[in-house]
Design an enzyme around this catalytic site. Structure first.
Site, PDB file in Angstrom:
ATOM      1  N   CYS A   1      -8.859  -0.289  -0.322  1.00 60.97           N
ATOM      2  CA  CYS A   1      -7.867  -0.313  -1.017  1.00 60.97           C
ATOM      3  C   CYS A   1      -8.745   0.640  -2.306  1.00 60.97           C
ATOM      4  CB  CYS A   1      -7.920  -2.014  -2.089  1.00 60.97           C
ATOM      5  SG  CYS A   1      -6.431  -2.141  -4.406  1.00 60.97           S
TER       6      CYS A   1
ATOM      7  N   HIS B   1       0.970  -3.460   0.724  1.00 58.09           N
ATOM      8  CA  HIS B   1       0.011  -3.506   0.021  1.00 58.09           C
ATOM      9  C   HIS B   1       0.497  -3.025  -0.992  1.00 58.09           C
ATOM     10  CE1 HIS B   1      -4.668  -2.938  -0.087  1.00 58.09           C
ATOM     11  NE2 HIS B   1      -4.153  -2.521  -1.564  1.00 58.09           N
ATOM     12  N   GLU B   2       1.255  -2.518  -1.472  1.00 59.34           N
ATOM     13  CA  GLU B   2       1.261  -2.183  -3.111  1.00 59.34           C
ATOM     14  C   GLU B   2       2.295  -3.069  -3.810  1.00 59.34           C
ATOM     15  OE1 GLU B   2      -0.228   0.467  -3.061  1.00 59.34           O
ATOM     16  OE2 GLU B   2      -1.031   1.510  -1.713  1.00 59.34           O
TER      17      GLU B   2
ATOM     18  N   HIS C   1       0.530  -5.498  -5.446  1.00 57.30           N
ATOM     19  CA  HIS C   1      -0.466  -5.189  -6.648  1.00 57.30           C
ATOM     20  C   HIS C   1       0.667  -5.138  -7.615  1.00 57.30           C
ATOM     21  CE1 HIS C   1      -4.940  -2.803  -5.304  1.00 57.30           C
ATOM     22  NE2 HIS C   1      -3.594  -2.744  -4.059  1.00 57.30           N
TER      23      HIS C   1
END
Ligand code: ZN
Length: 172
Positions: free
Chosen positions: A95, A137-138, A141
Protein backbone atom coordinates in the site's frame (compact mmCIF):
# COMPACT_ATOMS: atom_id res chain seq x y z
CA UNK A 1 -3.64 20.58 -7.97
CA UNK A 2 -0.93 18.93 -5.91
CA UNK A 3 -2.01 16.06 -3.67
CA UNK A 4 0.12 14.79 -0.80
CA UNK A 5 0.16 11.16 0.21
CA UNK A 6 -1.00 10.33 3.72
CA UNK A 7 0.77 7.59 5.64
CA UNK A 8 -0.01 4.95 8.24
CA UNK A 9 -0.73 6.67 11.55
CA UNK A 10 -2.61 9.55 9.91
CA UNK A 11 -6.14 9.40 11.40
CA UNK A 12 -7.79 10.05 8.01
CA UNK A 13 -6.83 6.50 6.97
CA UNK A 14 -9.16 5.15 9.67
CA UNK A 15 -12.15 7.34 8.86
CA UNK A 16 -15.27 6.51 6.88
CA UNK A 17 -15.28 8.60 3.68
CA UNK A 18 -18.40 10.52 2.69
CA UNK A 19 -20.58 9.82 -0.35
CA UNK A 20 -19.86 12.09 -3.29
CA UNK A 21 -22.91 14.22 -4.09
CA UNK A 22 -21.51 16.94 -6.36
CA UNK A 23 -20.17 15.78 -9.69
CA UNK A 24 -18.58 19.11 -10.41
CA UNK A 25 -15.37 20.57 -11.80
CA UNK A 26 -13.64 20.15 -8.43
CA UNK A 27 -14.31 16.40 -8.42
CA UNK A 28 -12.99 16.11 -11.97
CA UNK A 29 -9.80 17.97 -11.00
CA UNK A 30 -9.34 15.84 -7.90
CA UNK A 31 -9.73 12.65 -9.96
CA UNK A 32 -7.13 13.89 -12.47
CA UNK A 33 -4.74 14.81 -9.64
CA UNK A 34 -5.26 11.38 -8.04
CA UNK A 35 -4.30 9.67 -11.30
CA UNK A 36 -1.17 11.85 -11.51
CA UNK A 37 -0.24 11.03 -7.92
CA UNK A 38 -0.77 7.31 -8.45
CA UNK A 39 1.40 7.30 -11.56
CA UNK A 40 4.11 9.38 -9.85
CA UNK A 41 4.17 7.01 -6.86
CA UNK A 42 4.05 3.95 -9.13
CA UNK A 43 0.88 2.66 -7.53
CA UNK A 44 -1.77 0.48 -9.11
CA UNK A 45 -4.61 1.99 -7.11
CA UNK A 46 -5.30 5.00 -4.89
CA UNK A 47 -8.21 5.97 -2.64
CA UNK A 48 -9.36 9.49 -1.66
CA UNK A 49 -8.35 9.28 2.02
CA UNK A 50 -4.79 8.40 0.97
CA UNK A 51 -4.45 11.91 -0.43
CA UNK A 52 -6.48 13.70 2.23
CA UNK A 53 -9.87 13.56 0.48
CA UNK A 54 -12.71 12.39 2.75
CA UNK A 55 -14.81 11.23 -0.19
CA UNK A 56 -15.78 7.94 -1.76
CA UNK A 57 -13.52 8.17 -4.80
CA UNK A 58 -10.79 5.82 -5.91
CA UNK A 59 -8.57 5.08 -8.88
CA UNK A 60 -7.85 1.50 -9.95
CA UNK A 61 -5.74 0.21 -12.80
CA UNK A 62 -7.84 -2.13 -14.93
CA UNK A 63 -5.20 -4.86 -14.90
CA UNK A 64 -6.01 -8.00 -16.85
CA UNK A 65 -3.25 -9.94 -15.10
CA UNK A 66 -0.43 -9.47 -12.61
CA UNK A 67 2.03 -7.97 -15.14
CA UNK A 68 -0.40 -5.65 -16.88
CA UNK A 69 0.93 -2.36 -15.51
CA UNK A 70 0.13 -0.52 -18.78
CA UNK A 71 -3.54 -0.90 -17.95
CA UNK A 72 -5.79 2.16 -18.02
CA UNK A 73 -6.88 3.80 -14.78
CA UNK A 74 -10.59 3.75 -13.92
CA UNK A 75 -12.16 6.43 -11.71
CA UNK A 76 -14.69 4.89 -9.33
CA UNK A 77 -17.05 7.05 -7.27
CA UNK A 78 -19.49 5.85 -4.56
CA UNK A 79 -18.71 2.14 -5.11
CA UNK A 80 -21.03 -0.50 -3.73
CA UNK A 81 -20.15 -4.18 -3.88
CA UNK A 82 -23.23 -6.10 -5.02
CA UNK A 83 -21.71 -9.59 -5.05
CA UNK A 84 -18.46 -11.29 -4.03
CA UNK A 85 -17.51 -14.73 -5.29
CA UNK A 86 -16.99 -17.48 -2.76
CA UNK A 87 -13.86 -18.44 -4.72
CA UNK A 88 -10.89 -16.61 -3.25
CA UNK A 89 -7.17 -16.24 -3.94
CA UNK A 90 -4.20 -15.12 -1.96
CA UNK A 91 -1.73 -12.47 -3.10
CA UNK A 92 0.91 -10.39 -1.40
CA UNK A 93 -0.34 -6.81 -1.17
CA UNK A 94 1.30 -3.54 -0.35
CA UNK A 95 0.00 0.00 0.00
CA UNK A 96 1.39 3.43 -0.90
CA UNK A 97 0.38 4.60 2.58
CA UNK A 98 2.36 1.83 4.29
CA UNK A 99 5.72 1.86 2.44
CA UNK A 100 7.91 -1.22 2.71
CA UNK A 101 5.24 -3.43 4.25
CA UNK A 102 3.74 -6.41 2.43
CA UNK A 103 1.50 -9.27 3.39
CA UNK A 104 -0.68 -12.04 1.99
CA UNK A 105 -4.35 -11.14 1.75
CA UNK A 106 -7.19 -13.48 0.78
CA UNK A 107 -9.83 -11.82 -1.40
CA UNK A 108 -12.73 -12.84 -3.64
CA UNK A 109 -11.77 -13.81 -7.19
CA UNK A 110 -14.73 -11.96 -8.71
CA UNK A 111 -16.98 -9.14 -7.68
CA UNK A 112 -20.00 -7.35 -9.05
CA UNK A 113 -19.77 -3.64 -8.45
CA UNK A 114 -22.06 -0.65 -8.81
CA UNK A 115 -20.40 2.76 -8.99
CA UNK A 116 -20.62 6.18 -10.57
CA UNK A 117 -18.07 7.69 -12.91
CA UNK A 118 -16.65 11.18 -12.49
CA UNK A 119 -19.61 12.58 -14.43
CA UNK A 120 -22.13 10.88 -12.15
CA UNK A 121 -23.30 8.17 -14.59
CA UNK A 122 -24.02 4.85 -12.95
CA UNK A 123 -22.27 1.61 -13.97
CA UNK A 124 -22.58 -2.01 -12.94
CA UNK A 125 -19.54 -4.12 -13.79
CA UNK A 126 -18.05 -7.49 -13.07
CA UNK A 127 -14.37 -7.51 -12.21
CA UNK A 128 -12.05 -10.42 -11.60
CA UNK A 129 -8.47 -11.22 -10.69
CA UNK A 130 -6.08 -8.34 -10.13
CA UNK A 131 -8.61 -5.64 -11.07
CA UNK A 132 -11.09 -7.03 -8.52
CA UNK A 133 -8.32 -7.17 -5.88
CA UNK A 134 -7.31 -3.55 -6.46
CA UNK A 135 -10.96 -2.44 -6.26
CA UNK A 136 -11.48 -4.36 -2.99
CA UNK A 137 -8.27 -2.94 -1.47
CA UNK A 138 -9.22 0.63 -2.44
CA UNK A 139 -12.87 0.27 -1.36
CA UNK A 140 -11.60 -0.86 2.05
CA UNK A 141 -9.73 2.47 2.28
CA UNK A 142 -13.07 4.32 1.89
CA UNK A 143 -14.24 2.53 5.05
CA UNK A 144 -11.08 3.12 7.08
CA UNK A 145 -9.78 -0.40 6.56
CA UNK A 146 -6.18 -1.30 5.61
CA UNK A 147 -4.76 -4.52 4.15
CA UNK A 148 -2.70 -5.11 7.28
CA UNK A 149 -5.98 -5.61 9.18
CA UNK A 150 -6.30 -8.99 7.40
CA UNK A 151 -2.89 -10.29 8.48
CA UNK A 152 -2.47 -12.90 11.18
CA UNK A 153 -1.86 -11.77 14.75
CA UNK A 154 1.66 -13.20 14.56
CA UNK A 155 2.45 -11.33 11.35
CA UNK A 156 0.95 -8.13 12.77
CA UNK A 157 3.08 -8.27 15.90
CA UNK A 158 6.17 -8.87 13.74
CA UNK A 159 5.31 -5.77 11.69
CA UNK A 160 4.57 -3.59 14.70
CA UNK A 161 8.02 -1.94 15.01
CA UNK A 162 8.03 -1.21 11.27
CA UNK A 163 4.53 0.30 11.45
CA UNK A 164 5.47 2.44 14.43
CA UNK A 165 8.51 3.64 12.51
CA UNK A 166 6.39 4.61 9.48
CA UNK A 167 3.94 6.42 11.72
CA UNK A 168 6.73 8.40 13.41
CA UNK A 169 8.70 9.13 10.23
CA UNK A 170 5.78 10.48 8.22
CA UNK A 171 3.50 11.97 10.84
CA UNK A 172 6.06 13.47 13.20
ZN1 ZN B 1 -3.76 0.97 0.03
Amino acid sequence: MELKLRYYGDPILREEAADVEDFDEELFEQAAAMIETMVRERGIGLAGPQVGLRKKILIALKMADLDDSDADPVVVVNPEILERSRDTWVYEEGCLSIPGVNGDVTRSEKIKLRYQDVGGAEHVIEASGMFARILLHEIDHLHGKLFIDYLSTARKSLLKPKLNEISKTYNG
